[in-house]
Design a protein around this motif. Sequence first.
Motif, PDB file in Angstrom:
ATOM      1  N   TYR A  53     -86.392 -14.294 -22.581  1.00  0.00           N
ATOM      2  CA  TYR A  53     -85.702 -14.378 -21.293  1.00  0.00           C
ATOM      3  C   TYR A  53     -86.064 -15.672 -20.558  1.00  0.00           C
ATOM      4  O   TYR A  53     -85.188 -16.358 -20.029  1.00  0.00           O
ATOM      5  CB  TYR A  53     -86.054 -13.176 -20.421  1.00  0.00           C
ATOM      6  CG  TYR A  53     -85.534 -13.321 -19.004  1.00  0.00           C
ATOM      7  CD1 TYR A  53     -84.168 -13.238 -18.748  1.00  0.00           C
ATOM      8  CD2 TYR A  53     -86.393 -13.596 -17.935  1.00  0.00           C
ATOM      9  CE1 TYR A  53     -83.673 -13.409 -17.471  1.00  0.00           C
ATOM     10  CE2 TYR A  53     -85.910 -13.764 -16.656  1.00  0.00           C
ATOM     11  CZ  TYR A  53     -84.544 -13.668 -16.422  1.00  0.00           C
ATOM     12  OH  TYR A  53     -84.060 -13.841 -15.155  1.00  0.00           O
ATOM     13  N   LEU A  54     -87.345 -15.995 -20.518  1.00  0.00           N
ATOM     14  CA  LEU A  54     -87.783 -17.192 -19.798  1.00  0.00           C
ATOM     15  C   LEU A  54     -87.178 -18.452 -20.410  1.00  0.00           C
ATOM     16  O   LEU A  54     -86.810 -19.390 -19.696  1.00  0.00           O
ATOM     17  CB  LEU A  54     -89.305 -17.276 -19.788  1.00  0.00           C
ATOM     18  CG  LEU A  54     -90.017 -16.205 -18.942  1.00  0.00           C
ATOM     19  CD1 LEU A  54     -91.519 -16.251 -19.178  1.00  0.00           C
ATOM     20  CD2 LEU A  54     -89.707 -16.378 -17.464  1.00  0.00           C
ATOM     21  N   LYS A  55     -87.052 -18.483 -21.742  1.00  0.00           N
ATOM     22  CA  LYS A  55     -86.425 -19.637 -22.396  1.00  0.00           C
ATOM     23  C   LYS A  55     -84.938 -19.708 -22.045  1.00  0.00           C
ATOM     24  O   LYS A  55     -84.371 -20.795 -21.913  1.00  0.00           O
ATOM     25  CB  LYS A  55     -86.607 -19.560 -23.913  1.00  0.00           C
ATOM     26  CG  LYS A  55     -88.026 -19.845 -24.367  1.00  0.00           C
ATOM     27  CD  LYS A  55     -88.108 -20.019 -25.873  1.00  0.00           C
ATOM     28  CE  LYS A  55     -87.793 -18.716 -26.602  1.00  0.00           C
ATOM     29  NZ  LYS A  55     -87.953 -18.852 -28.064  1.00  0.00           N
ATOM     30  N   SER A  56     -84.310 -18.538 -21.897  1.00  0.00           N
ATOM     31  CA  SER A  56     -82.869 -18.514 -21.620  1.00  0.00           C
ATOM     32  C   SER A  56     -82.531 -18.951 -20.206  1.00  0.00           C
ATOM     33  O   SER A  56     -81.368 -19.250 -19.911  1.00  0.00           O
ATOM     34  CB  SER A  56     -82.325 -17.101 -21.854  1.00  0.00           C
ATOM     35  OG  SER A  56     -82.731 -16.218 -20.822  1.00  0.00           O
ATOM     36  N   THR A  57     -83.525 -19.005 -19.317  1.00  0.00           N
ATOM     37  CA  THR A  57     -83.262 -19.403 -17.929  1.00  0.00           C
ATOM     38  C   THR A  57     -82.884 -20.875 -17.825  1.00  0.00           C
ATOM     39  O   THR A  57     -82.204 -21.278 -16.885  1.00  0.00           O
ATOM     40  CB  THR A  57     -84.496 -19.142 -17.044  1.00  0.00           C
ATOM     41  OG1 THR A  57     -85.615 -19.880 -17.545  1.00  0.00           O
ATOM     42  CG2 THR A  57     -84.836 -17.666 -17.006  1.00  0.00           C
TER      43      THR A  57
ATOM     44  N   SER B  71     -91.915  -7.814  -8.234  1.00  0.00           N
ATOM     45  CA  SER B  71     -92.173  -8.956  -9.124  1.00  0.00           C
ATOM     46  C   SER B  71     -91.038  -9.167 -10.111  1.00  0.00           C
ATOM     47  O   SER B  71     -90.597 -10.305 -10.338  1.00  0.00           O
ATOM     48  CB  SER B  71     -93.485  -8.736  -9.875  1.00  0.00           C
ATOM     49  OG  SER B  71     -94.553  -8.556  -8.995  1.00  0.00           O
ATOM     50  N   VAL B  72     -90.559  -8.073 -10.705  1.00  0.00           N
ATOM     51  CA  VAL B  72     -89.452  -8.183 -11.664  1.00  0.00           C
ATOM     52  C   VAL B  72     -88.193  -8.679 -10.964  1.00  0.00           C
ATOM     53  O   VAL B  72     -87.454  -9.524 -11.493  1.00  0.00           O
ATOM     54  CB  VAL B  72     -89.191  -6.820 -12.344  1.00  0.00           C
ATOM     55  CG1 VAL B  72     -87.923  -6.867 -13.200  1.00  0.00           C
ATOM     56  CG2 VAL B  72     -90.376  -6.431 -13.219  1.00  0.00           C
ATOM     57  N   LEU B  73     -87.948  -8.187  -9.760  1.00  0.00           N
ATOM     58  CA  LEU B  73     -86.777  -8.615  -9.002  1.00  0.00           C
ATOM     59  C   LEU B  73     -86.848 -10.111  -8.674  1.00  0.00           C
ATOM     60  O   LEU B  73     -85.862 -10.847  -8.834  1.00  0.00           O
ATOM     61  CB  LEU B  73     -86.687  -7.798  -7.708  1.00  0.00           C
ATOM     62  CG  LEU B  73     -85.382  -7.911  -6.914  1.00  0.00           C
ATOM     63  CD1 LEU B  73     -84.200  -7.454  -7.758  1.00  0.00           C
ATOM     64  CD2 LEU B  73     -85.467  -7.099  -5.631  1.00  0.00           C
ATOM     65  N   ILE B  74     -88.021 -10.568  -8.248  1.00  0.00           N
ATOM     66  CA  ILE B  74     -88.212 -11.998  -7.953  1.00  0.00           C
ATOM     67  C   ILE B  74     -88.009 -12.829  -9.214  1.00  0.00           C
ATOM     68  O   ILE B  74     -87.387 -13.896  -9.190  1.00  0.00           O
ATOM     69  CB  ILE B  74     -89.611 -12.253  -7.360  1.00  0.00           C
ATOM     70  CG1 ILE B  74     -89.735 -11.619  -5.976  1.00  0.00           C
ATOM     71  CG2 ILE B  74     -89.900 -13.750  -7.262  1.00  0.00           C
ATOM     72  CD1 ILE B  74     -91.150 -11.617  -5.426  1.00  0.00           C
ATOM     73  N   LEU B  75     -88.532 -12.327 -10.336  1.00  0.00           N
ATOM     74  CA  LEU B  75     -88.424 -13.062 -11.594  1.00  0.00           C
ATOM     75  C   LEU B  75     -86.971 -13.221 -12.023  1.00  0.00           C
ATOM     76  O   LEU B  75     -86.554 -14.293 -12.477  1.00  0.00           O
ATOM     77  CB  LEU B  75     -89.225 -12.343 -12.682  1.00  0.00           C
ATOM     78  CG  LEU B  75     -89.307 -13.033 -14.044  1.00  0.00           C
ATOM     79  CD1 LEU B  75     -89.992 -14.385 -13.906  1.00  0.00           C
ATOM     80  CD2 LEU B  75     -90.062 -12.167 -15.034  1.00  0.00           C
TER      81      LEU B  75
ATOM     82  N   PHE C 201     -84.885 -23.390 -17.210  1.00  0.00           N
ATOM     83  CA  PHE C 201     -85.851 -24.225 -16.484  1.00  0.00           C
ATOM     84  C   PHE C 201     -87.266 -24.081 -17.027  1.00  0.00           C
ATOM     85  O   PHE C 201     -88.210 -24.612 -16.455  1.00  0.00           O
ATOM     86  CB  PHE C 201     -85.842 -23.917 -14.975  1.00  0.00           C
ATOM     87  CG  PHE C 201     -86.087 -22.477 -14.614  1.00  0.00           C
ATOM     88  CD1 PHE C 201     -87.356 -21.923 -14.674  1.00  0.00           C
ATOM     89  CD2 PHE C 201     -85.039 -21.675 -14.216  1.00  0.00           C
ATOM     90  CE1 PHE C 201     -87.582 -20.606 -14.346  1.00  0.00           C
ATOM     91  CE2 PHE C 201     -85.257 -20.343 -13.868  1.00  0.00           C
ATOM     92  CZ  PHE C 201     -86.532 -19.815 -13.936  1.00  0.00           C
ATOM     93  N   MET C 202     -87.443 -23.371 -18.145  1.00  0.00           N
ATOM     94  CA  MET C 202     -88.766 -23.196 -18.725  1.00  0.00           C
ATOM     95  C   MET C 202     -88.710 -23.450 -20.226  1.00  0.00           C
ATOM     96  O   MET C 202     -87.870 -22.882 -20.925  1.00  0.00           O
ATOM     97  CB  MET C 202     -89.294 -21.786 -18.433  1.00  0.00           C
ATOM     98  CG  MET C 202     -90.770 -21.614 -18.741  1.00  0.00           C
ATOM     99  SD  MET C 202     -91.436 -20.017 -18.183  1.00  0.00           S
ATOM    100  CE  MET C 202     -91.481 -20.238 -16.413  1.00  0.00           C
TER     101      MET C 202
ATOM    102  N   ASN D  44     -85.044 -19.306  -9.733  1.00  0.00           N
ATOM    103  CA  ASN D  44     -84.218 -20.423 -10.204  1.00  0.00           C
ATOM    104  C   ASN D  44     -85.042 -21.687 -10.443  1.00  0.00           C
ATOM    105  O   ASN D  44     -84.502 -22.769 -10.599  1.00  0.00           O
ATOM    106  CB  ASN D  44     -83.094 -20.714  -9.212  1.00  0.00           C
ATOM    107  CG  ASN D  44     -83.607 -20.983  -7.804  1.00  0.00           C
ATOM    108  OD1 ASN D  44     -84.818 -21.148  -7.608  1.00  0.00           O
ATOM    109  ND2 ASN D  44     -82.706 -20.987  -6.849  1.00  0.00           N
ATOM    110  N   ASN D  45     -86.391 -21.511 -10.438  1.00  0.00           N
ATOM    111  CA  ASN D  45     -87.259 -22.643 -10.752  1.00  0.00           C
ATOM    112  C   ASN D  45     -88.567 -22.126 -11.337  1.00  0.00           C
ATOM    113  O   ASN D  45     -88.888 -20.928 -11.233  1.00  0.00           O
ATOM    114  CB  ASN D  45     -87.519 -23.503  -9.517  1.00  0.00           C
ATOM    115  CG  ASN D  45     -88.135 -22.707  -8.381  1.00  0.00           C
ATOM    116  OD1 ASN D  45     -89.296 -22.296  -8.452  1.00  0.00           O
ATOM    117  ND2 ASN D  45     -87.362 -22.476  -7.319  1.00  0.00           N
ATOM    118  N   THR D  46     -89.314 -23.030 -11.951  1.00  0.00           N
ATOM    119  CA  THR D  46     -90.534 -22.648 -12.658  1.00  0.00           C
ATOM    120  C   THR D  46     -91.583 -22.053 -11.724  1.00  0.00           C
ATOM    121  O   THR D  46     -92.221 -21.042 -12.052  1.00  0.00           O
ATOM    122  CB  THR D  46     -91.127 -23.871 -13.388  1.00  0.00           C
ATOM    123  OG1 THR D  46     -90.163 -24.390 -14.289  1.00  0.00           O
ATOM    124  CG2 THR D  46     -92.377 -23.481 -14.165  1.00  0.00           C
ATOM    125  N   ALA D  47     -91.771 -22.649 -10.552  1.00  0.00           N
ATOM    126  CA  ALA D  47     -92.800 -22.175  -9.623  1.00  0.00           C
ATOM    127  C   ALA D  47     -92.551 -20.734  -9.199  1.00  0.00           C
ATOM    128  O   ALA D  47     -93.484 -19.917  -9.127  1.00  0.00           O
ATOM    129  CB  ALA D  47     -92.848 -23.077  -8.392  1.00  0.00           C
TER     130      ALA D  47
END
Length: 265
Positions: free
Chosen positions: A104-108, A157-161, A110-111, A165-168
């Motif tokens: 998932y993080l790769k699919s965003t 946390s999951v909702l924020i994730l 920005f990571m 829209n950015n790495t931070a």
Amino acid sequence: MWYAVGAFLSPFVTMLLMGAGMNWKTILRLLAVLTVLIVLSYATMDYRKIEKEEKKETGEEHSQAAAPKEKFWFLKNTGFLLAVGALFFYMGLENSVNGWFVTYLKSTGFMSASLATVMVSVTWIMIMIGRIVIANVSKRVPPAKILAVISTLQFASVLILVLANNTAMAVAALVLLGLGMAGAFPTTTAFTGDLMGNSPLGMSVFTGIGSLGGILTPQVIGVLADKLGFQAAILFLVLDAFLLALFGAGALRYATNQKIQVERP
């Protein structure tokens, strides 16, 4: 605690092995060998001390007069059902983090792949830190309150994730998620144990149903990802986390109404 250490180190060990020239098939064979060694370890372990302790506890329990209960009486206990629900959705969340979050993080976009892999380990670092903190907090705060707080934190946390829209923002969400996940299993187990008097059958049902969540949720996400795309499928994890928070809040309300787990004797 040691489970968290292993979860933290395993991605780094895997990257080192692949960097040394090992392919994924060789690494899987190595894992298979380690699994066999674990089975052999359990098979050859000396359980006599544990058995003596269990007999001692059983003797103490039989010495106290107690009214006989139905075999599955705990299935009629609202507190037990709330705790089982919380564990079911927590295990689904934990296994999905382990299995799907790198993808998932790769699919965003920005990571990077390497940072996404490292971030899962960072989550487990926070879980280790959180477990140390909760071990101290639990001496003063009852399990029901802790469960409600950490369940809500996991949902947030999951909702924020998902909205990040950015790495931070994603890193902050994963740090909070790790802290929220830290005491979920032991706290839920403590809450259930206090309700049931540590019934062996009840605890078996409790862990068995909870494990089903860890099996089914990643599978559902995989099916949804094939049909709807990964960005849409991950919303199912938001639903899972929301239901976890709902059951956590329900456990606290039950404990408050029953006047248990809220004030220590």
